[in-house]
Design an enzyme around this catalytic site. Structure first.
Site, PDB file in Angstrom:
ATOM      1  N   ASP A 298       0.862  -1.181   0.000  1.00  0.00           N
ATOM      2  CA  ASP A 298       0.000   0.000   0.000  1.00  0.00           C
ATOM      3  C   ASP A 298       0.903   1.238   0.000  1.00  0.00           C
ATOM      4  O   ASP A 298       2.107   1.161   0.253  1.00  0.00           O
ATOM      5  CB  ASP A 298      -0.960  -0.007   1.193  1.00  0.00           C
ATOM      6  CG  ASP A 298      -2.162   0.907   0.938  1.00  0.00           C
ATOM      7  OD1 ASP A 298      -2.118   1.698  -0.032  1.00  0.00           O
ATOM      8  OD2 ASP A 298      -3.144   0.848   1.688  1.00  0.00           O
TER       9      ASP A 298
HETATM   10  C1  BGC Z   1      -5.022   3.304   0.127  1.00  0.00           C
HETATM   11  C2  BGC Z   1      -5.163   2.249  -0.939  1.00  0.00           C
HETATM   12  C3  BGC Z   1      -5.036   2.869  -2.303  1.00  0.00           C
HETATM   13  C4  BGC Z   1      -3.718   3.590  -2.391  1.00  0.00           C
HETATM   14  C5  BGC Z   1      -3.464   4.220  -3.746  1.00  0.00           C
HETATM   15  C6  BGC Z   1      -3.808   4.175  -0.076  1.00  0.00           C
HETATM   16  O1  BGC Z   1      -3.824   5.281   0.749  1.00  0.00           O
HETATM   17  O2  BGC Z   1      -4.978   2.692   1.388  1.00  0.00           O
HETATM   18  O3  BGC Z   1      -6.393   1.596  -0.785  1.00  0.00           O
HETATM   19  O4  BGC Z   1      -5.169   1.892  -3.281  1.00  0.00           O
HETATM   20  O5  BGC Z   1      -3.692   4.611  -1.425  1.00  0.00           O
HETATM   21  O6  BGC Z   1      -4.270   5.306  -3.985  1.00  0.00           O
END
Ligand code: BGC
Length: 764
Positions: A298
């Protein structure tokens, strides 16, 4: 990293030349791409191509493939050169067909090994056509229509060059305070697994090399939805039985459906952050499940292991992430900065790096990116197609749950002479789209106010917002709202929360209706006019008081672009509501966590044992207390149980018959029940099958969903509903191993987790 990008200089001359040539070249690329035969590469072909490519790659190029960046994190003028040098294998959040094709062209023609980029983006519940939030989609209990919704999202997103979406989000959550409950499929592992499969299939389509196929990403692996106190990003403690029997289930379903990628999460799980967790990523995902896809971290979750107190510095974070099995790092750059020295020092083996790169290259080959790297600008014409919007309307309709309908207040006759439309969500085009909407536009939303006016004509609609927004504490708009109610035959109050109050980082401690909405509803109820409350929110709110004050209540979540027309369809009876709750509704935050498949305790409460707080004598007498498992104030039942939802008709369940009262642990049962539509309205009912394993080697839940069917019945029609229950569905992890244990089971077929016809059987 600084020298990766710092040394790059991309001259203006080259840039302009490239710009003028690019369109012609890119069109040429497109034509050759589209004329390419759309055949899926076989596993062997891919493996040998990956092997060959890998043997030609430098360590720097390998590390480049393992790095994903958002272009906002680097100076725009350095991006092209970084691509040319193979510093990144993937971007997220790059916009526009022209821009993506240009970057891709640099990767395909100017980088040494001509490895295409993969462009990722969060397309969580629609790209331009926005569907209801995922939690609402789960309320449809209709995986087929949800699969189609995700297919539409992929058609729209891929037309913009997006070939990888960070969806589905399939975190089970028991906590409505957690803002991201909006993004998942609710509390139940069986229901969430059905949707995980549907979503992956919809996103990826039937053939991965199809231009509209997009790689799915099962996230967040794993346990993120169990954040302590519902505070986002928080610590999670999850026992192994709950992990395996509940939390991992939808991820297993996503893997079985072919999810090409998984995302490691932000949370610390039982003391080990999930982006450095060898037990979940390597032992469970890779070894036990034999997952051969790709794992991305993530956003920044690798370097966040330093804040967790699990790594001393970025170098250790890179070491722990790659050792655990994170193939690609999103946004942080610990791989780019430290993998090389970790290898030189012998702390990371080249085999580990090669494994990661193999997974990444395989993904690009599977998607046909080497053959068809460019986006066809023509595809954009499919955006917001009427049939897409129509489908968004169907999904929004089926996701809406009727929670109360006193004396058949709903539906309203379209002959009604006047209606008051009140409330902060009645005409809030952006808010009805919900959280995680990057590309949907408020201007494409049709609000309830617009849709109701469309049905009744402007003259019959008395609109007064009453409150400017949900948190508004000012009562200055009350008088106008009450006046609108007084001159109308009925009140439609659109309550709820704006989109910004749910989603990532948007957790709440209290989950009541914000602001003075309850007060306004109470004032309006004094007019004596029939009042229908429609709640539009990103989470299951504690709406007990509103239920009391209203005559009918529809829970509409954030219903997406077509929320307005979908609600008008239900309000005026074009179709009966048919959604059912994918999550237990609590009476107040103090009841959390409350999920229907809890264990029984040694002192289960019942109506006789509960001592309501108000009934306790002032001079406490011990004899009057129940000493059972309940809250003195809330009691022991939720506001609405999991699976609950009413209809404009009534269904009667009868004649539950099992093919046998016993089976072996290899056997299967056929379960039949009759369902009669007693009323005058054609409608859908979602028939639910639950079991209880009465005695286990570890204690077992009081109920577990094991099947559901959405059935359409004409008025007075009876159908026989059949379920197959294989003994394998009764398997669970008991702390040591997966078992199907002999003994007695209860079984129910009914309309929700609290009611149903009962029978029993045993496993021999
Ligand atoms: C989130 C993810 C997301 C990623 C990219 C993160 O802050 O937890 O779910 O896919 O950002 O935008």
């Amino acid at each position: 990293m600084t020298d990766i990008i710092g040394s790059v200089y991309f001259s203006k001359v080259v840039f302009h030349r490239l710009k003028s040539f690019s369109f012609a070249l890119f069109l040429f690329g497109l034509f050759s791409a589209t004329s390419c035969k759309q055949t899926q590469l076989k596993g062997d072909d891919i493996d040998s191509r990956v092997k060959r490519l890998l043997s030609e790659m430098t360590l720097e190029e390998k590390i480049g493939q393992m790095s994903q960046i958002d272009p906002i994190s680097m100076p725009a003028e350095q991006i092209d050169q970084a691509v040319r040098e193979g510093k990144f294998g993937s971007f997220l959040n790059v916009f526009g067909v022209e821009k993506i094709n240009k970057l891709q062209k640099i990767a395909m023609e100017e980088s040494r090994l001509k490895i295409p980029l993969i462009i990722g983006r969060d397309v969580i519940h629609g790209y331009r056509t926005i569907f209801p939030i995922p939690l609402a989609m789960a309320a449809t209990w209709n995986p087929e229509i949800v699969k189609k919704a995700f297919r539409i999202s992929s058609i729209e997103a891929s037309s913009q060059g997006i070939k990888w979406t960070f969806a589905p989000m399939i975190d089970i959550s028991w906590d409505p305070r957690w803002g991201r409950i909006a993004e998942g499929c609710g509390e139940d592992p069986y229901l969430a697994s059905a949707f995980a499969k549907a979503m992956v299939e919809g996103i990826q389509g039937e053939q991965l090399t199809d231009p509209t196929a997009v790689a799915a990403c099962a996230k967040h692996f794993v346990g993120y939805g169990f954040a302590e106190g519902g505070r986002d990003y928080n610590t999670t403690y999850i026992s192994e039985p709950i992990l395996r029997n509940v939390v991992l289930k939808p991820f297993k379903a996503a893997q079985e459906a072919g999810a090409l990628t998984f995302m490691s999460a932000f949370n610390d799980l039982n003391g080990v952050p999930t982006s450095g967790n060898e037990f979940t990523l390597r032992q469970i995902l890779r070894k036990e499940w034999k997952y051969d896809g790709m794992v991305v971290s993530d956003w920044g979750s690798v370097s966040e292991m330093i804040s967790h107190g699990y790594c001393a510095d970025e170098k250790e974070a890179a070491l722990k992430a790659i050792t655990a099995g994170v193939d690609m790092e999103m946004s942080s750059i610990t791989y780019a900065q430290h993998l090389k020295s970790l290898i030189d020092e012998g702390k990371v083996s080249l085999t580990l790096v090669d494994e990661a790169v193999k997974n990444i290259l395989k993904l690009k080959f599977k998607l046909g990116l080497f053959e068809n790297p460019y986006v066809n600008p023509e595809a954009e014409k499919q955006m917001l197609a009427p049939e897409f919007l129509d489908h968004a309307r169907t999904v929004a309709r089926q996701s809406t749950v009727l929670l109360k309908n006193e004396m058949n207040t709903l539906p309203l006759s379209s002959d009604i002479t006047s209606v008051a439309v009140i409330g902060p969500l009645a005409d809030a085009p952006r808010d009805q789209l919900g959280t995680w909407v990057f590309d949907g536009k408020a201007e494409n939303s049709v609000t309830p106010l617009t849709a109701i006016k469309e049905v009744l004509g402007n003259a019959k609609v008395n609109y007064a917002t009453g409150l400017k927004y949900s948190r508004d504490k000012s009562k200055t708009g009350f008088a106008e709202a009450i006046a609108a109610a007084k001159k109308s035959q009925a009140i439609l109050f659109f309550a709820g929360e704006e989109w910004i109050l749910s989603g990532e980082g948007q957790s709440r401690g209290e989950i009541n209706l914000p602001g003075v909405q309850e007060e306004l509803i109470e004032e309006l109820s004094k007019t004596g006019k029939p009042m229908m409350v429609i709640v539009m929110a990103g989470r299951p709110l504690a709406i007990g008081k509103v239920v009391e004050k209203s005559n009918a209540l529809l829970y509409a979540w954030h219903g997406g672009s077509m929320a307005g027309p979908a609600l008008a369809d239900l309000i005026f009876g074009k179709e009966s509501p048919s959604g059912k709750l994918p999550v237990t509704f609590v009476k107040g935050s103090g009841q959390i966590p409350f999920y229907y498949y809890h264990n029984n305790t040694g002192r289960p409460a019942n109506a006789k044992s509960w001592t309501p707080m108000d009934s306790i004598p002032v001079k406490n007498s011990q004899a009057s207390l129940g000493y059972k498992s309940f809250h003195l104030d809330y009691g022991f039942t939720p506001l609405f149980p999991f699976g609950y939802g009413l209809s404009y008709t009534t269904f009667k369940y009868s004649d539950l018959v099992l093919s046998s009262t016993e089976m072996t642990n290899k056997g299967s049962l056929t379960i039949k029940a009759s369902l009669l539509n007693v009323g005058n309205v054609d409608a859908d009912e979602i028939v639910q099958l639950y079991i209880r394993d009465r005695v286990g080697s570890i204690t077992r839940p009081v109920k577990e969903l094991k099947g559901f069917k959405r059935i359409h019945l004409k008025s007075r029609e009876t159908v026989s509903v059949t379920f197959e229950l294989p003994a394998s569905a009764l398997e669970f992890f008991n702390g040591k191993e997966n078992v199907i244990e002999p003994g007695a089971f209860d079984i129910w077929v009914g309309p929700n987790s609290d009611e149903g016809l009962h029978s029993e059987f045993s496993i021999k």
